[in-house]
Write an enzyme that holds these catalytic residues in place. Structure first.
Site, PDB file in Angstrom:
ATOM      1  N   CYS A 278      13.114  10.520   7.853  1.00  0.00           N
ATOM      2  CA  CYS A 278      12.909  10.092   9.243  1.00  0.00           C
ATOM      3  C   CYS A 278      14.197  10.189  10.056  1.00  0.00           C
ATOM      4  O   CYS A 278      14.167  10.468  11.246  1.00  0.00           O
ATOM      5  CB  CYS A 278      12.360   8.677   9.281  1.00  0.00           C
TER       6      CYS A 278
ATOM      7  N   LYS B   8       0.869  -1.197   0.000  1.00  0.00           N
ATOM      8  CA  LYS B   8       0.000   0.000   0.000  1.00  0.00           C
ATOM      9  C   LYS B   8       0.899   1.238   0.000  1.00  0.00           C
ATOM     10  O   LYS B   8       1.505   1.581   1.006  1.00  0.00           O
ATOM     11  CB  LYS B   8      -0.863  -0.014   1.268  1.00  0.00           C
TER      12      LYS B   8
ATOM     13  N   GLU C 257       9.141   1.058  11.223  1.00  0.00           N
ATOM     14  CA  GLU C 257      10.188   2.071  11.045  1.00  0.00           C
ATOM     15  C   GLU C 257       9.484   3.415  11.139  1.00  0.00           C
ATOM     16  O   GLU C 257       8.737   3.784  10.237  1.00  0.00           O
ATOM     17  CB  GLU C 257      10.870   1.857   9.685  1.00  0.00           C
TER      18      GLU C 257
ATOM     19  N   GLU D 238       8.997  15.815  15.839  1.00  0.00           N
ATOM     20  CA  GLU D 238       9.494  15.640  14.473  1.00  0.00           C
ATOM     21  C   GLU D 238       8.783  16.647  13.567  1.00  0.00           C
ATOM     22  O   GLU D 238       7.560  16.643  13.470  1.00  0.00           O
ATOM     23  CB  GLU D 238       9.197  14.210  14.009  1.00  0.00           C
TER      24      GLU D 238
HETATM   25  P1  NDP Z   1       1.336   8.237   8.201  1.00  0.00           P
HETATM   26  O1  NDP Z   1       1.993   7.434   9.244  1.00  0.00           O
HETATM   27  O2  NDP Z   1      -0.086   8.593   8.370  1.00  0.00           O
HETATM   28  O3  NDP Z   1       1.470   7.517   6.773  1.00  0.00           O
HETATM   29  C1  NDP Z   1       2.353   6.465   6.442  1.00  0.00           C
HETATM   30  C2  NDP Z   1       1.623   5.393   5.638  1.00  0.00           C
HETATM   31  O4  NDP Z   1       0.651   4.727   6.446  1.00  0.00           O
HETATM   32  C3  NDP Z   1       0.834   5.927   4.454  1.00  0.00           C
HETATM   33  O5  NDP Z   1       0.820   4.983   3.413  1.00  0.00           O
HETATM   34  C4  NDP Z   1      -0.535   6.088   5.056  1.00  0.00           C
HETATM   35  O6  NDP Z   1      -1.552   6.184   4.102  1.00  0.00           O
HETATM   36  C5  NDP Z   1      -0.654   4.838   5.883  1.00  0.00           C
HETATM   37  N1  NDP Z   1      -1.615   4.877   6.983  1.00  0.00           N
HETATM   38  C6  NDP Z   1      -2.196   5.954   7.574  1.00  0.00           C
HETATM   39  N2  NDP Z   1      -3.005   5.554   8.578  1.00  0.00           N
HETATM   40  C7  NDP Z   1      -2.928   4.193   8.631  1.00  0.00           C
HETATM   41  C8  NDP Z   1      -3.513   3.188   9.466  1.00  0.00           C
HETATM   42  N3  NDP Z   1      -4.346   3.496  10.457  1.00  0.00           N
HETATM   43  N4  NDP Z   1      -3.201   1.881   9.237  1.00  0.00           N
HETATM   44  C9  NDP Z   1      -2.341   1.545   8.263  1.00  0.00           C
HETATM   45  N5  NDP Z   1      -1.762   2.458   7.437  1.00  0.00           N
HETATM   46  C10 NDP Z   1      -2.033   3.771   7.620  1.00  0.00           C
HETATM   47  O7  NDP Z   1       2.169   9.543   7.982  1.00  0.00           O
HETATM   48  P2  NDP Z   1       1.631  10.945   7.400  1.00  0.00           P
HETATM   49  O8  NDP Z   1       1.675  10.874   5.956  1.00  0.00           O
HETATM   50  O9  NDP Z   1       0.324  11.344   7.988  1.00  0.00           O
HETATM   51  O10 NDP Z   1       2.740  11.923   7.959  1.00  0.00           O
HETATM   52  C11 NDP Z   1       2.604  12.437   9.276  1.00  0.00           C
HETATM   53  C12 NDP Z   1       3.910  12.566   9.969  1.00  0.00           C
HETATM   54  O11 NDP Z   1       4.502  11.282  10.048  1.00  0.00           O
HETATM   55  C13 NDP Z   1       4.967  13.388   9.256  1.00  0.00           C
HETATM   56  O12 NDP Z   1       4.877  14.727   9.538  1.00  0.00           O
HETATM   57  C14 NDP Z   1       6.218  12.785   9.789  1.00  0.00           C
HETATM   58  O13 NDP Z   1       6.521  13.378  11.018  1.00  0.00           O
HETATM   59  C15 NDP Z   1       5.884  11.356  10.014  1.00  0.00           C
HETATM   60  N6  NDP Z   1       6.361  10.470   8.930  1.00  0.00           N
HETATM   61  C16 NDP Z   1       7.443   9.706   9.160  1.00  0.00           C
HETATM   62  C17 NDP Z   1       7.924   8.904   8.166  1.00  0.00           C
HETATM   63  C18 NDP Z   1       9.121   8.061   8.370  1.00  0.00           C
HETATM   64  O14 NDP Z   1       9.802   7.729   7.393  1.00  0.00           O
HETATM   65  N7  NDP Z   1       9.424   7.640   9.565  1.00  0.00           N
HETATM   66  C19 NDP Z   1       7.330   8.854   6.835  1.00  0.00           C
HETATM   67  C20 NDP Z   1       6.136   9.652   6.714  1.00  0.00           C
HETATM   68  C21 NDP Z   1       5.698  10.425   7.732  1.00  0.00           C
HETATM   69  P3  NDP Z   1      -1.898   7.661   3.528  1.00  0.00           P
HETATM   70  O15 NDP Z   1      -0.648   8.210   2.941  1.00  0.00           O
HETATM   71  O16 NDP Z   1      -2.864   7.402   2.511  1.00  0.00           O
HETATM   72  O17 NDP Z   1      -2.394   8.446   4.692  1.00  0.00           O
END
Ligand code: NDP
Length: 493
Positions: free
Chosen positions: A304, A196, A270, A401
């Site tokens: 990250c 996904k 992660e 973050e």
């Molecule tokens: P999310 O954790 O919401 O998104 C990461 C992935 O998980 C996306 O594919 C998202 O889908 C999906 N997702 C969201 N909710 C669920 C759920 N309940 N169950 C399973 N999968 C889910 O990150 P955001 O995009 O909202 O970013 C928010 C914050 O997260 C950022 O500001 C940053 O601080 C942090 N972040 C950290 C990352 C890292 O590499 N450690 C990467 C991205 C974000 P969808 O995109 O469709 O919402």
């Protein structure tokens, strides 16, 4: 690099400006509408639901993409299960390796096309997607293809067996690279996949699905279900998924951990980070400035493991900050498709709002903000590279973050104080140390609670080296030999 000289008739210094150097988008064909990739074919979603993915640098729509609902996720998992039972599981490891090598070669051949698509959909500078993301993506597939028929030697004494169907949820900051980190070891260890991608960056995962079809990968071995968080949740919770791998926010990671508690599913997370980047007075300061710039402004700070908390030894603090400000003022912010651009577009309006909120909190809590006086494009989501001095440990910008091009600077007087401040965070993903003393590097690395500690460099990745966190940054390792363990059953000898 193209440089235009602007002639001067006076004795004023000559002005030098970069000429535009746009990457062509001709190499990419984007469909108007994409279906879900299930069982080796693109299908209309049974949910009948779609969403639009936009170019964050222009706000223009790029394509309409299917949003997978429950019935679609059921189909994808069923296809992955059948492929695991009938084809991929029974296949001999050298045969599996051939497919993964073929995919790796095709990624290399198409790297320009995939880099352009990554930049259009995600906003990262083309020079990064072209020179960093895509070479690493191909590197991971080559690396794990090499392990596919040598698993017994990777972990002597255990009989490696695949887990079954892997459900993988990835974020938007490195769409292709996160796909590679997850899909390559899963396939090499003999699992099948339901992936996904993030809602804002689905296009390269869909292009990759098409590429695997052309590579002849048997139907069902890789399935791509696009959608939002709800789709991710359906994948994670599906009863017939044996292994869940998630990269994203700590908040969603905790939710998933609760969701899977009491099940037999294997999980790797992660999550977020608030990496400490430490500068000692004996460090090569000019090199360290470049390391710090790379540490926080690479990929607009959507990283990250970004070095978002800078800790500078007090004796060189002011000198170092002056150098940093000068360097910040030379960063080119703007069109990600321009090969000269250093800082591209913020991935989405939501992320831009999140960054703006946190920056506002830094100002209102009393830290001093510096931003270069650069012009931002009229359209699209952009944010000036920003640094804060006078930051204290309790400020939100030192704790949370930000996931944007924003650096918080603190100081320290002794190595013990540096360690204490660096570890004072719920996260533990990365850290960096700049010093000319080797013994100090080892002393610090021993004490820093971070999955990766870089010495006199930052943000360096290699397929052979494992990556992952401590504390609220998650658990499990991706990359290297360790990355295979997450996809293998090695409970019995
Ligand atoms: P999310 O954790 O919401 O998104 C990461 C992935 O998980 C996306 O594919 C998202 O889908 C999906 N997702 C969201 N909710 C669920 C759920 N309940 N169950 C399973 N999968 C889910 O990150 P955001 O995009 O909202 O970013 C928010 C914050 O997260 C950022 O500001 C940053 O601080 C942090 N972040 C950290 C990352 C890292 O590499 N450690 C990467 C991205 C974000 P969808 O995109 O469709 O919402």
């Amino acid at each position: 690099m193209a440089i235009t000289r602007i002639p001067s008739t006076t004795h004023e210094p000559l002005l030098w400006e970069y000429a535009d150097s746009k990457e062509s988008t001709d190499v990419v064909e984007i469909d108007d509408r994409y279906g879900l990739y299930i069982d080796g074919e693109f299908r209309s979603p049974r949910s009948r639901s779609h969403f639009t993915t936009v170019n964050p640098a222009t706000e223009e729509p790029l394509a309409t993409v299917a949003e997978a609902g429950k019935a679609d996720v059921d189909d994808a998992v069923a296809a992955a299960r059948a492929a695991y039972e009938d084809v991929w599981g029974p296949m001999s490891p050298p045969e599996r390796a051939k497919y993964i090598f073929r995919i790796a070669r095709m990624i290399q051949e198409r790297s320009r096309e995939l880099a352009v698509l990554e930049t259009l959909d995600g906003g990262k500078p083309i020079k990064e997607s072209r020179d960093v993301d895509l070479p690493l993506v191909a590197g991971h597939f080559f690396y794990y293809a090499g392990w596919a028929d040598k698993l017994e030697y990777a972990f002597p004494g255990i009989r490696p067996r695949p887990l079954g169907v892997a459900g993988q949820v990835i974020p938007w900051n490195f769409p292709m690279l996160m796909l590679a980190w997850k899909v390559a070891p899963a396939l090499a260890a003999g699992n099948t996949v339901v992936l996904k991608p993030a809602e804002t960056t689905p296009l390269t995962a869909l292009a990759f699905a098409r590429l695997t079809e052309e590579a002849g990968l048997p139907p069902g071995v890789l399935n791509v279900v696009t959608g939002a968080g709800e789709t991710g949740s359906l994948v994670v919770a599906h009863d017939d998924v044996d292994k869940v791998a998630f990269t994203g926010s700590t908040a969603v990671g905790k939710l998933i951990q609760r969701q899977l508690a009491g099940t037999t599913k294997k999980l790797t997370l992660e999550l977020g980070g608030k990496g400490a980047h430490l500068i000692f007075e004996d460090a090569p300061l000019d090199q360290a400035v470049e390391g710090v710039i790379n540490g926080i402004f690479f990929n607009q700070g959507h990283v990250c493991c970004a070095g978002s908390r800078l800790l500078v030894e007090e004796s060189v603090h002011d000198r170092f900050v002056d150098k940093l400000k000068r360097r910040l003022s030379t960063l080119r912010v703007g069109d990600p498709m321009d090969k000269n651009t250093d800082v591209g577009a913020i991935n989405s309006k939501e992320q831009l709002d999140r960054i703006s909120d946190l920056v506002e909190s830094g100002r209102s809590e009393g830290a001093e903000m510096f931003q270069p006086d650069c012009e931002l494009p009229q359209r699209g989501f952009f944010f000036r590279p920003t640094l804060f001095t006078g930051v204290s440990q309790s400020h939100r910008i030192a704790q949370e973050e930000i996931f944007g091009p924003v650096l918080s600077i603190l100081s320290f007087r002794t190595p013990e104080e540096a360690v204490e401040k660096a570890n004072n965070t719920p996260y533990g993903l990365s850290a960096g140390v700049w010093t000319s003393k080797g013994s100090r590097i080892l002393w610090m690395a021993d004490r820093l609670r971070a999955g990766v500690v870089w010495a006199n460099t930052f943000n360096k990745f290699d397929p052979a080296s494992p990556f992952g966190g401590y504390k609220e940054s998650g658990f499990g390792r991706e990359g290297g030999r360790h990355g295979l363990l997450a996809y293998m059953d090695w409970s019995e000898g």
